[in-house]
Design a protein around this motif. Structure first.
Motif, PDB file in Angstrom:
ATOM      1  N   LEU A 150     180.835 132.376  12.563  1.00 46.65           N
ATOM      2  CA  LEU A 150     180.095 131.164  12.910  1.00 46.65           C
ATOM      3  C   LEU A 150     178.637 131.480  13.246  1.00 46.65           C
ATOM      4  O   LEU A 150     178.348 132.428  13.969  1.00 46.65           O
ATOM      5  CB  LEU A 150     180.744 130.477  14.109  1.00 46.65           C
ATOM      6  N   ARG A 151     177.735 130.658  12.706  1.00 46.84           N
ATOM      7  CA  ARG A 151     176.324 130.855  12.988  1.00 46.84           C
ATOM      8  C   ARG A 151     175.917 129.911  14.108  1.00 46.84           C
ATOM      9  O   ARG A 151     175.785 128.709  13.903  1.00 46.84           O
ATOM     10  CB  ARG A 151     175.482 130.571  11.747  1.00 46.84           C
ATOM     11  N   ALA A 203     159.542 133.730  10.458  1.00 41.17           N
ATOM     12  CA  ALA A 203     158.856 132.437  10.461  1.00 41.17           C
ATOM     13  C   ALA A 203     158.500 132.025   9.039  1.00 41.17           C
ATOM     14  O   ALA A 203     158.485 130.841   8.713  1.00 41.17           O
ATOM     15  CB  ALA A 203     157.602 132.526  11.312  1.00 41.17           C
ATOM     16  N   ASP A 223     160.212 132.643   6.287  1.00 44.07           N
ATOM     17  CA  ASP A 223     161.379 132.221   5.521  1.00 44.07           C
ATOM     18  C   ASP A 223     162.121 131.032   6.122  1.00 44.07           C
ATOM     19  O   ASP A 223     163.005 130.481   5.477  1.00 44.07           O
ATOM     20  CB  ASP A 223     162.356 133.400   5.384  1.00 44.07           C
ATOM     21  N   CYS A 224     161.806 130.669   7.362  1.00 44.26           N
ATOM     22  CA  CYS A 224     162.550 129.579   8.017  1.00 44.26           C
ATOM     23  C   CYS A 224     162.397 128.275   7.236  1.00 44.26           C
ATOM     24  O   CYS A 224     161.284 127.815   7.016  1.00 44.26           O
ATOM     25  CB  CYS A 224     162.079 129.387   9.449  1.00 44.26           C
ATOM     26  N   PRO A 225     163.493 127.657   6.781  1.00 41.85           N
ATOM     27  CA  PRO A 225     163.358 126.450   5.973  1.00 41.85           C
ATOM     28  C   PRO A 225     163.015 125.203   6.767  1.00 41.85           C
ATOM     29  O   PRO A 225     162.582 124.212   6.188  1.00 41.85           O
ATOM     30  CB  PRO A 225     164.737 126.309   5.329  1.00 41.85           C
ATOM     31  N   THR A 244     168.519 124.695  11.590  1.00 45.40           N
ATOM     32  CA  THR A 244     169.688 124.283  10.797  1.00 45.40           C
ATOM     33  C   THR A 244     170.771 125.358  10.806  1.00 45.40           C
ATOM     34  O   THR A 244     171.768 125.241  10.099  1.00 45.40           O
ATOM     35  CB  THR A 244     169.310 123.995   9.330  1.00 45.40           C
ATOM     36  N   CYS A 270     170.982 128.384   9.526  1.00 46.29           N
ATOM     37  CA  CYS A 270     171.278 129.010   8.234  1.00 46.29           C
ATOM     38  C   CYS A 270     171.290 130.531   8.362  1.00 46.29           C
ATOM     39  O   CYS A 270     171.777 131.221   7.476  1.00 46.29           O
ATOM     40  CB  CYS A 270     170.270 128.580   7.189  1.00 46.29           C
ATOM     41  N   ALA A 271     170.724 131.063   9.440  1.00 38.66           N
ATOM     42  CA  ALA A 271     170.686 132.504   9.701  1.00 38.66           C
ATOM     43  C   ALA A 271     169.810 133.269   8.716  1.00 38.66           C
ATOM     44  O   ALA A 271     169.954 134.472   8.563  1.00 38.66           O
ATOM     45  CB  ALA A 271     172.083 133.115   9.748  1.00 38.66           C
ATOM     46  N   GLN A 272     168.872 132.577   8.059  1.00 40.35           N
ATOM     47  CA  GLN A 272     167.964 133.273   7.148  1.00 40.35           C
ATOM     48  C   GLN A 272     167.032 134.200   7.942  1.00 40.35           C
ATOM     49  O   GLN A 272     166.701 135.286   7.476  1.00 40.35           O
ATOM     50  CB  GLN A 272     167.166 132.252   6.328  1.00 40.35           C
TER      51      GLN A 272
END
Lengths: 394, 113
Positions: free
Chosen positions: B35-36, B53, B55-57, B80, B82-84
């Motif tokens: 779970l994220r 920062a 890559d954060c969508p 959101t 997404c864990a990017q």
């Protein structure tokens, strides 16, 4: 009694999403249908042009809440094609696993919605309870029930462990048992037969003429499935059958979807038994060279089509999406002609419409007052003035 | 066999069955390990590269200069999950935990530093 024009929507208790059907009635019979769309346009494609490819991975997923993975799969396939990278075999298998799990949960969901539309809420409760099993499996592997954030450009982000595989297979055993039950119910239960048999007829020649896609086309006897016609991910190595029926009615669409559940279970079992070992992602550059690409996948609702044009920067120049619902709408108008008004909700539900993901453009046309383009700030000032004139505080 | 009541035995069975849902605040389901949830930030590992920062969508992760060091600040109101950011980080300074109960009363209260 003369003909009556009955407007349904954009806001109507029978509709889940805003769209407009103007139905011309002759007594109880539907004579003509005029469908107007574009009420849920969100401008996702335009927004994508101002974001990097990595950021777009998560935006494209939010086009649809049910078939979100089909969209992100299309997007990554497009980018990978322009970049010219081959993703690892294991990543291909994991992507196929997610595509099929998504199809399972979408078909269970649809079966429930169809039950709900014909006033058979027991079926709705049953199928949604079983759908939880798939949702839990998706959450277990990806960390989220919807919008899995599973794909990266060049592979997938999370691996499937041995323990996960075991749980997926357990889940499949349970779902197969349940699907057997639904198969029996769909074919024998009088409540379903009475409402679905010989309702919403779409003849094979009409389905071809209006380019129907997915289960709607397959229920009219057309063997069309992108998984077979143009294999992507690992569908080339995976054995499965394309399900078709030739009853051309709503019952046929129920049967196609129920039988597709079995095919999905078969595919998932094959994938779990033959999962290759190795890397799950290859490194992809941030900048995508100039180029154009198209990609289509078989989403649970039908063919999902994406187009990408890149210009050598980190951001796409143009992106275009055509979702299966849009392709099925002309066929829907044909299906509705000649039916009873009371059958309209189930016929509309039978194409599994997703209006939110379908609306790609907003057109101002027809004989209405000419529209005016207003920016956000002007709209805000207008609303303050409007409220002030009525003596309300904004 | 086109008879009504194919589902009847099942329906009667549901009368005595326990509900599938749990009484949430008292009983809790354990979230999966994957779970994220709320992220954990390790300042000592951060090299101020700003990839998170970039890559954060959803612009939840922004770079700020705090005590003479450029570092990311996460606003969970925008996040959101997404864990990017965790994936983009070259030094593994961002870690996703499975903490998901993040309700709060005011805007800007859920900030991870």
């Amino acid at each position: 009694m003369g003909r009556v024009k009955l407007p349904i929507g954009p806001q109507h208790p029978a509709l889940k999403e805003p769209e407009n059907f103007t139905i011309t009635l002759d007594g109880e019979r539907v004579v003509d249908v005029d469908i107007r769309i574009g009420y849920t346009h969100r401008g996702i494609e335009k927004l994508m042009e101002s974001r990097t490819y990595t950021q777009n991975l998560y935006l494209v997923e939010r086009i649809c809440g049910i078939c979100s993975y089909a969209h992100v799969e299309n997007f990554t396939q497009n980018v990978e094609e322009i970049l010219g990278i081959q993703i690892p075999k294991r990543a291909e298998y994991i992507r196929t696993l997610f595509l099929e799990l998504e199809r399972l949960h979408s078909h269970f969901l649809w079966l429930g919605v169809a039950g709900h539309e014909i006033g058979f809420d027991t079926l709705f409760m049953y199928t949604w309870q079983d759908r939880e099993v798939v949702q839990d499996l998706l959450e277990m592997i990806s960390g989220n029930r919807v919008n899995y954030a599973m794909n990266a450009i060049g592979g997938v982000r999370r691996d499937v462990s041995v323990e996960h595989q075991k749980k997926v297979l357990q889940g499949m055993d349970y779902l197969e048992k349940r699907a057997e039950y639904y198969k029996e119910v769909a074919i024998n239960e009088k409540t379903i037969l009475a409402r679905a048999e010989n309702v919403g007829i779409l003849k094979t020649k009409d389905a071809l003429k209006f380019s129907a896609v997915g289960p709607t086309a397959r229920a009219s006897g057309i063997t069309v499935d992108i998984r077979k016609d143009d294999p992507y991910a690992s569908y080339l190595d995976t054995p499965f059958d394309v399900i078709t029926t030739n009853t051309n009615d709503v019952l046929g669409r129920v049967v196609v979807r129920v039988l597709e559940i079995f095919e999905s279970i078969k595919i998932i079992r094959y994938l779990m038994a033959h999962l290759p070992v190795g890397e799950i992602v290859t490194k992809a550059p941030r900048k995508v060279p100039e180029g154009e690409s198209i990609s289509h996948t078989e989403a649970p609702r039908g063919e999902d089509f994406h187009y990408l044009r890149s210009n050598g920067t980190e951001k796409p120049e143009r992106y275009k999406v055509r979702t299966p619902t849009l392709a099925n709408l002309p066929a829907l108008a044909e299906m509705l002609k000649g039916t009873y008004l009371a059958d309209v909700p189930i016929i509309v539900a039978a194409i599994d419409p997703c209006m939110g993901c379908m609306d790609r453009v907003l057109l101002l046309k027809g004989n209405e007052k000419p529209g005016e383009l207003v920016d956000g700030e002007r709209l805000r000032r207008y609303s303050i003035k409007w409220f002030a004139e009525r003596g309300w505080k904004a | 066999m086109k008879v009504p009541g194919k589902m009847l035995p099942k329906i009667i069975g549901f009368i005595v069955r326990k509900p599938v849902t749990v009484l949430y605040p008292k009983q809790r389901l354990t979230p999966p390990e994957t779970l994220r949830g709320k992220m954990k930030f390790h300042l000592d590992r951060c090299i101020s590269c700003g990839l998170c920062a970039r890559d954060c969508p959803s612009a939840a992760c922004t770079m700020h200069e705090i005590d003479g060091k450029k570092r990311p600040v996460f606003d969970l109101d925008y996040c959101t999950f997404c864990a990017q950011c965790a994936e983009s980080c070259p030094k593994d300074a961002i870690e996703m935990t499975s903490e998901f109960e993040l309700a709060h009363y005011k805007k800007g209260e859920a900030i991870v530093k």
